[in-house]
Design an enzyme around this catalytic site. Structure first.
Site, PDB file in Angstrom:
ATOM      1  N   CYS B 183       2.389   0.241  -3.919  1.00 50.39           N
ATOM      2  CA  CYS B 183       1.485  -0.281  -4.943  1.00 50.39           C
ATOM      3  C   CYS B 183       0.047   0.193  -4.741  1.00 50.39           C
ATOM      4  CB  CYS B 183       1.555  -1.794  -4.946  1.00 50.39           C
ATOM      5  SG  CYS B 183       3.264  -2.350  -4.995  1.00 50.39           S
ATOM      6  N   HIS B 323      -6.868  -6.614  -6.168  1.00 50.01           N
ATOM      7  CA  HIS B 323      -5.457  -6.225  -6.285  1.00 50.01           C
ATOM      8  C   HIS B 323      -4.706  -7.351  -7.014  1.00 50.01           C
ATOM      9  CE1 HIS B 323      -1.884  -3.985  -5.280  1.00 50.01           C
ATOM     10  NE2 HIS B 323      -1.380  -4.950  -4.558  1.00 50.01           N
ATOM     11  N   GLU B 334      -6.049 -11.835   0.122  1.00 56.01           N
ATOM     12  CA  GLU B 334      -7.151 -11.110  -0.498  1.00 56.01           C
ATOM     13  C   GLU B 334      -8.347 -12.026  -0.771  1.00 56.01           C
ATOM     14  OE1 GLU B 334      -6.213  -9.130  -4.215  1.00 56.01           O
ATOM     15  OE2 GLU B 334      -7.900  -7.750  -3.968  1.00 56.01           O
ATOM     16  N   LYS B 352      -3.823  -7.569 -13.221  1.00 53.51           N
ATOM     17  CA  LYS B 352      -2.378  -7.789 -13.255  1.00 53.51           C
ATOM     18  C   LYS B 352      -1.990  -9.043 -14.024  1.00 53.51           C
ATOM     19  CE  LYS B 352      -1.449  -5.067  -9.096  1.00 53.51           C
ATOM     20  NZ  LYS B 352      -2.827  -4.745  -8.674  1.00 53.51           N
ATOM     21  N   HIS B 357       2.361  -6.012 -12.765  1.00 52.16           N
ATOM     22  CA  HIS B 357       2.134  -5.124 -11.633  1.00 52.16           C
ATOM     23  C   HIS B 357       2.796  -3.783 -11.938  1.00 52.16           C
ATOM     24  CE1 HIS B 357       1.350  -3.468  -7.874  1.00 52.16           C
ATOM     25  NE2 HIS B 357       1.701  -4.451  -7.070  1.00 52.16           N
ATOM     26  N   PHE B 416       3.337  -2.372  -0.369  1.00 46.31           N
ATOM     27  CA  PHE B 416       4.430  -2.598   0.579  1.00 46.31           C
ATOM     28  C   PHE B 416       4.421  -1.449   1.580  1.00 46.31           C
ATOM     29  CE2 PHE B 416       7.514  -5.167  -2.359  1.00 46.31           C
ATOM     30  CZ  PHE B 416       6.674  -6.261  -2.258  1.00 46.31           C
TER      31      PHE B 416
END
Lengths: 81, 428
Positions: B183, B323, B334, B352, B357, B416
């Site tokens: 991502c 993010h 975050e 998002k 996403h 990831f």
């Protein structure tokens, strides 16, 4: 012979985005800008949809659409037997 | 940064994309092709209305905002937008990237037929690749044998197919790369583009990310690992970054590409940059395959590296494009990172909520959004977030886009595998 097999027209225009005006009996894979991968994919489509084996190197590569049509017609009779 | 291109679930051109983002409404909806999956909704790049003249659906945007007057998103005929005879050999993720890349190059005022091809690079991040072609051919092999397997399978599924096709379409013969940092891939691509320019290997780099994996297999897999929101009764409220009741991300698809040049080169050809990429930073958690290191200490190192490269202190940062995946773990990590590094509470947004996403595309789409915030002095809101419910000490923009002149901004991307990337931008 002026007829082109309807499956050829369907696949060339639908999948390979060849303009219909270029699909004439004397056209070849080269003249239609079909590269070796495209011709190999076309062979798989003929096998999958018509049940007709069509080797891309020996049969399709240099043949005209009229010749491919004749082959498909003949092979389809064989498949139906 | 001299050119921008976007293909997203709310618009496939800059203006419509920005209007959709500022409207703050999620694009998530039930998808017929996902019926029967544990999670059957996603944010897709919709096709055009089924019949010419048919209504494309209600425009969700209220009148009066900065988005007022923009055309309603009527969907995109992807194959028509790609055009030409090569569509048949491209997987959908490749097509989306190509459309975005052409937009970015046109926006930069560049003509690929005239540029010095060997000095143009392509860096195109992809997380997964052509998984639909892989699934389809796996079934063909099982059911009908090897002769039914497409000779196109390999060139369609490899993740670098997007970089390759974009290079063909743009006649870009310099270095090309397909970074896979899940991502964070889109942000990694922009970071690598900067390296190619600074190292002198390229004069122009077309960089970004793309992803299209809205298939039953991938949805089932993400759902099984517990990453997706399970709010199947209310898809439009499922993606809710930083909300206390967030329960996972919503899968999306899309692409974004940008054109990067060295600033003096752009100015020498009479082109003002749209924004300046002032610094990049990266780090790796080395902690767990999917879970972030809970305190975000390693992600913080990426942020600090980007600031160091820009020569900024944290207090110089005027806006955070987070993010913000809407997963419990990411957003907690975050938020803690932002609270710690940016105590002056710059306004925070997270795209998002609206877009879902988009995996490898996300970092690039959010880079474009960050540039638009700098240009327009508007921070889009986080969808589905009620400011009073935010459990973190963050200045989250909610409900309405906020007019705020910001000179500098940071965009975070985490993937990831533990990949952390930070990009910092300055208004041009």
């Amino acid at each position: 012979m002026n007829r082109i097999h309807p499956k050829i027209i369907e696949v060339l225009t639908g999948t390979f985005k060849v303009p219909a005006a270029e699909i004439v009996p004397e056209a070849t894979m080269d003249s239609l800008e079909m590269d070796s991968l495209a011709v190999a994919e076309l062979a798989v489509i003929f096998k999958e949809t018509l049940g007709v084996p069509a080797d891309s190197d020996t049969l399709l590569k240099d043949a005209s659409l009229a010749e491919i049509t004749a082959y498909l017609d003949e092979a389809a009779v064989g498949v139906g037997r | 940064m001299t050119g921008l291109g976007v293909v997203t679930p709310v618009g496939a051109d800059e203006r419509t994309f920005w209007a959709g983002l500022c409207a703050g409404r999620s694009a998530a909806r039930h998808r017929p092709e996902l019926a029967g999956m544990p999670v059957d909704f996603a944010c897709a790049v919709e096709g055009p209305a089924p019949e010419p003249g048919a209504a494309p659906g209600p425009d969700p945007r209220p009148a009066g905002g900065p988005y007022d007057g923009a055309p309603a998103w009527a969907g995109l005929d992807v194959d028509a937008a790609v055009g030409g005879r090569s569509v048949w050999r491209m997987a959908r993720f490749v097509k989306l990237a190509l459309i975005a890349a052409r937009q970015a190059v046109a926006d930069a005022g560049l003509d690929p037929s005239a540029w010095e091809a060997g000095r143009v690079g392509v860096v195109l991040g992809v997380g997964v690749g052509g998984v639909a072609a892989l699934c389809d051919n796996t079934l063909r092999l099982r059911d009908r044998g090897p002769e039914a397997v497409s000779p196109l399978l390999v060139p369609m599924m490899i993740p670098n197919a997007a970089a390759g096709e974009v290079a063909i379409a743009l006649r870009a013969q310099g270095p090309s790369l397909a970074p896979a940092t899940a991502c964070a891939s889109g942000a990694t691509a922009i970071s690598l583009a900067r390296d190619l320019l600074i190292g002198g290997e390229c004069d122009i780099v077309v960089a970004g990310g793309t992803e299209s994996v809205l298939t039953p297999l991938v949805m089932a897999a993400f759902a099984r690992m517990g990453a997706l929101s399970a709010r199947t009764g209310d898809p439009a409220r499922a993606s809710r970054p930083f909300a206390p009741d967030r329960d996972g991300f919503v899968l999306g698809e899309g692409a974004a590409m940008v054109v990067l040049e060295r600033e003096p080169d752009a100015r020498a050809r009479g082109r003002a940059p749209r924004a300046l990429l002032s610094g990049v930073g990266a780090s790796t958690d080395a902690y767990h395959p999917t879970a972030p290191e809970p305190h975000g200490r390693v992600a913080q190192a990426a942020v600090e590296a980007a600031l160091r490269q820009a020569g900024w202190s944290p207090y110089d940062v005027g806006h955070v494009n987070a993010h913000g995946t809407s997963t419990p773990l990411n957003d907690a990590m975050e938020a803690a990172l932002i609270e710690r590094v940016f105590p002056h509470r710059p306004p925070v947004t997270a795209a998002k909520g609206v877009l879902g996403h988009t995996l490898a595309a996300a970092g690039a789409i959010e880079a474009v959004a960050t540039v638009l915030t700098l240009e327009r002095g508007v921070v889009p809101p986080i969808a589905n977030l009620d400011a009073s419910a935010v459990e973190f000490d963050l200045d989250c923009v909610t409900k309405e886009p906020r007019r705020e002149r910001v000179e500098t901004a940071i965009s975070h991307s985490f993937g990831f595998g533990g990949h952390n990337v930070a990009l910092v931008f300055r208004k041009a």
